[in-house]
Design an enzyme around this catalytic site. Structure first.
Site, mmCIF file in Angstrom:
data_model
loop_
_atom_site.group_PDB
_atom_site.id
_atom_site.type_symbol
_atom_site.label_atom_id
_atom_site.label_comp_id
_atom_site.label_asym_id
_atom_site.label_seq_id
_atom_site.Cartn_x
_atom_site.Cartn_y
_atom_site.Cartn_z
ATOM 1 N N ASP A 1 -24.359 66.110 98.089
ATOM 2 C CA ASP A 1 -23.198 65.476 97.476
ATOM 3 C C ASP A 1 -24.115 64.161 97.461
ATOM 4 O O ASP A 1 -25.049 63.966 98.875
ATOM 5 C CB ASP A 1 -22.511 64.401 98.618
ATOM 6 C CG ASP A 1 -22.017 63.404 98.404
ATOM 7 O OD1 ASP A 1 -21.314 63.677 97.511
ATOM 8 O OD2 ASP A 1 -21.358 62.556 99.103
ATOM 9 N N GLU B 1 -27.363 66.668 94.065
ATOM 10 C CA GLU B 1 -26.418 65.108 92.884
ATOM 11 C C GLU B 1 -27.180 64.276 93.224
ATOM 12 O O GLU B 1 -27.101 63.697 94.190
ATOM 13 C CB GLU B 1 -24.459 65.058 93.685
ATOM 14 C CG GLU B 1 -23.549 63.968 92.456
ATOM 15 C CD GLU B 1 -23.119 63.338 92.869
ATOM 16 O OE1 GLU B 1 -21.753 62.538 92.333
ATOM 17 O OE2 GLU B 1 -22.746 62.939 94.733
ATOM 18 N N ASP C 1 -20.632 72.090 100.844
ATOM 19 C CA ASP C 1 -20.788 70.776 100.357
ATOM 20 C C ASP C 1 -21.051 69.911 101.235
ATOM 21 O O ASP C 1 -20.303 70.202 102.005
ATOM 22 C CB ASP C 1 -19.662 69.944 100.103
ATOM 23 C CG ASP C 1 -19.713 69.165 98.772
ATOM 24 O OD1 ASP C 1 -20.332 68.224 99.056
ATOM 25 O OD2 ASP C 1 -18.997 68.731 97.703
ATOM 26 N N HIS D 1 -14.993 67.343 90.204
ATOM 27 C CA HIS D 1 -13.716 65.809 90.714
ATOM 28 C C HIS D 1 -14.217 64.456 90.702
ATOM 29 O O HIS D 1 -13.208 63.549 91.124
ATOM 30 C CB HIS D 1 -13.890 66.319 92.195
ATOM 31 C CG HIS D 1 -14.865 65.975 93.427
ATOM 32 N ND1 HIS D 1 -15.960 66.814 92.590
ATOM 33 C CD2 HIS D 1 -14.786 65.211 93.609
ATOM 34 C CE1 HIS D 1 -17.107 66.365 93.660
ATOM 35 N NE2 HIS D 1 -16.395 64.747 94.230
ATOM 36 N N ASP D 2 -14.736 64.727 90.124
ATOM 37 C CA ASP D 2 -14.989 62.717 90.291
ATOM 38 C C ASP D 2 -14.605 63.023 88.135
ATOM 39 O O ASP D 2 -14.550 60.669 88.170
ATOM 40 C CB ASP D 2 -16.103 62.695 90.310
ATOM 41 C CG ASP D 2 -16.588 62.383 91.836
ATOM 42 O OD1 ASP D 2 -15.777 62.481 92.945
ATOM 43 O OD2 ASP D 2 -17.808 63.034 92.364
HETATM 44 C C1 GLC Z 1 -19.994 62.675 95.496
HETATM 45 C C2 GLC Z 1 -18.503 62.905 95.479
HETATM 46 C C3 GLC Z 1 -17.573 61.735 95.326
HETATM 47 C C4 GLC Z 1 -17.891 61.123 96.910
HETATM 48 C C5 GLC Z 1 -18.887 60.306 96.737
HETATM 49 C C6 GLC Z 1 -18.928 59.242 98.012
HETATM 50 O O1 GLC Z 1 -19.983 61.272 94.739
HETATM 51 O O2 GLC Z 1 -19.198 63.858 94.614
HETATM 52 O O3 GLC Z 1 -16.314 62.501 95.313
HETATM 53 O O4 GLC Z 1 -16.665 60.014 96.412
HETATM 54 O O5 GLC Z 1 -20.296 60.789 96.649
HETATM 55 O O6 GLC Z 1 -18.940 60.545 99.177
#
Ligand code: GLC
Ligand code: CA
Length: 587
Positions: free
Chosen positions: A210, A267, A104, A342-343
């Site tokens: 991320d 993402e 990641d 995980h979110d």
């Molecule tokens: C992304 C991650 C999340 C995190 C955020 C800040 O959305 O998936 O878990 O809190 O970025 O890094």
């Protein structure tokens, strides 16, 4: 009939990914926290599911304010998870089984404990000052100090923090302890490239990136438009999501990725503009392979706030997917397919109303609908056994996530006597908090679901339904389990690669609020994926929905051995609750 477009073939299009969130995967040393040796011990379980790639969520050294998305050192592994040598063993373990491995890459921000930030905040003329985004205060008419703009943090409140020592604000789109890096500054980009090479040279096969579309900000840092008049803090995404220099930066990453023949997924919250997404993922762009978009997971959010009640229709969900399926097919792009991570809360609870009696079949239905679309499917730990949201009865002390806890704290501060608002928020946390996806994986019917030792208190409580069949051991031993069903979906996708990976997509029975159906077609091979999204029995008319004839039954969420083909020879098909079927049909 849709002609197959000239799709580029690629190994990463044919792959499926399993996502591991280390704290809750498997504890090997009974300290109550998942770890890398624990992951290594479960690689066969993952391989047997038919997975091609393992993605490991951040496991770097971190104060864990945001569970590892606040990185203090990109070259060291968090002590509680293991060592760099353990990660090397994990990579080797994946490779030995013919699986690839993703790290990641969290480089929009670091932890405030990172050496770069420690230096940066130490004085205005420190050589690392420019590595982060520092701005002077604004002052209102009464002379009160105000942040440089009105942007809201994703974790509540202003996105700017005042730093006493050097008398400036720094930007943090997430927690105060997650300062944003300044990508305008070339040494930052160079440092990121070095981190990538370090892990690629260790054998990693690519990255999940991320919030990668936030790295380029509009350098004027304008106020965000006022959408919610109840608060001074407004969304600034217009000025930092897919900002001016994003594609230049992504091409920089893409050059390195291309040298190593990698898999990459970025993402990208907020972006709905298909042209803009294509600029990142179109085959000839050489930026990244695919993105995670958000429309289908934001579907139940309130108008202003995720933790306000929201409602949605099946036709909305179908429309989001159809749009991205078509856009990618017609423009040589690619989709990442996911329900969970995980979110996000657990999909069976979010997308279906299944009760105790039909949770298993509903989980299988979701696997069918997701896994046979065009794109690379992602399975999040526990999804393959149909894990559910946290129990309704859990108190606030069971919730651990900063996003949810900050929301609760602010609510108690601002509306301490508003019992109704508090009650609603609590109900919404149980439905949407990130904690739902973060309870430990349930490995067996042993105490603590076998996640950790029987007398250990795990860092987060285990969902008690592990005792009722929602555990890996029971499901591996049961050929009719959700686990084996997922394996069948992933295997089917590989067996009919032309259809399910490279074929076209057509939505069927578009206006139905009860049926999610689509066809996939490659030249004269065609399949129908038909799902009853409800807990009732439904009658469905194939011929008025364009089905000319059924050649074969490939998969069924109910016991498929009893499912004789005859059933689909009749003029009217009866679908059981949450039944999904996959049929080969006449083209
Ligand atoms: C992304 C991650 C999340 C995190 C955020 C800040 O959305 O998936 O878990 O809190 O970025 O890094
Ligand atoms: Ca441990």
């Amino acid at each position: 009939m849709t002609k197959s477009a000239p799709q580029h073939r690629a190994w990463w299009k044919e792959s499926s990914v399993y996502q591991i969130w280390p704290a809750s995967f498997k504890d090997s040393n009974d300290d109550g926290i998942g770890d890398i040796p624990g992951i290594i011990s479960k690689l066969d379980y993952i391989k047997n599911l038919g997975i091609d790639i393992v993605w490991l969520c951040p496991s770097y050294k971190s104060p864990q304010v945001d569970m590892g998305y606040d990185i203090a050192d990109y070259y060291t592994i968090a002590e509680e998870y293991g060592t760099v040598a353990d990660v090397e063993k994990l990579i080797q373990g994946c490779h030995d089984r013919g699986m690839k491995f993703l790290m990641d890459l969290v480089v929009n921000h670091t932890s405030d404990q990172h050496e770069w930030f420690q230096q940066s905040r130490s004085s205005r003329d420190n050589e690392f000052r420019n590595w982060y985004i520092w701005k002077p205060a604004r002052y209102d008419e009464e002379g009160n100090r105000r942040p440089p703009n009105n942007w809201v943090s994703h974790f509540q409140g202003s996105a700017w923090e005042w730093d006493e020592l050097t008398q400036e604000y720094y930007l943090h789109l997430y927690a105060t302890e997650q300062p944003d890096l300044n990508w305008e500054h070339a040494p930052v980009r160079k440092a990121v490239h070095e981190i990538m090479r370090f892990w690629l040279d260790k054998g990693a096969n690519g990255f999940r990136m991320d919030v990668i579309n936030f790295i380029s900000k509009d350098q004027r840092f304008p106020d965000g438009p006022i959408k919610d008049a109840r608060t001074p803090w407004q969304w600034g995404d217009k000025y930092y999501a897919n900002g001016p220099r994003l594609h230049e930066y992504l091409r920089g990453l893409g050059e390195i990725l291309a040298e190593y023949d990698t898999f990459s997924v970025g993402e990208m919250p907020f972006v709905k503009d298909t042209e803009e997404v294509l600029r990142a993922v179109r085959y000839d762009r050489k930026e990244i392979n695919m993105i995670f978009n958000f429309e289908h997971v934001d579907i139940d959010h309130g108008v202003y706030d995720k933790f306000e009640p929201g409602s949605w229709k099946l036709t909305d969900l179908k429309a989001f997917f159809e749009n991205w399926q078509k856009v990618m097919y017609e423009n040589d792009g690619w989709n990442a397919l996911y329900w969970e991570n995980h979110d996000q809360p657990r999909s069976v609870d979010r997308y279906t109303r299944a009760g105790e009696e039909d949770r298993v079949v509903a989980s299988k239905m979701l696997a069918t609908v997701l896994g046979l679309k065009a794109g690379s499917p992602f399975v999040y730990q526990g999804q393959e056994i149909g894990m559910g949201n946290v129990p309704r009865g859990w108190g606030m002390e069971e919730y651990k996530d900063i996003d949810c806890l900050n929301h609760w704290k602010r609510l108690l501060e601002h509306r301490p006597n508003d019992r109704e608002a508090q009650k609603i928020a609590r109900e919404e946390y149980q439905k949407k908090s990130r904690d739902n996806g973060r309870t430990p994986v349930q490995w067996s019917a042993a105490p603590n679901g076998g996640f950790t030792g029987p007398n250990v208190k795990p860092w987060m409580s285990v969902n008690p339904d592990y005792a009722r069949g929602v555990n890996a051991e029971a499901q591996v031993n049961d050929p009719n389990s959700t686990y084996h069903y997922w394996a069948a979906v992933l295997a089917l996708r590989k067996r009919y690669l032309d259809i399910f990976v490279y074929g076209s997509y057509e939505l069927v029975d578009r206006d139905s609020q009860a049926i999610f159906a689509y066809t996939r077609q490659y030249e004269d091979q065609k399949a129908l994926v038909l799902a009853n999204w409800t807990g009732g029995t439904l009658e469905w008319d194939p011929s008025s929905n364009g089905v000319k004839g059924v050649k074969d039954v490939l998969l069924n969420t109910y016991d498929s051995t009893r499912d004789v083909q005859d059933r689909f020879a009749s003029a009217q098909w009866s679908l059981r609750p949450y039944e999904a079927v996959v049929l080969l049909i006449e083209a």
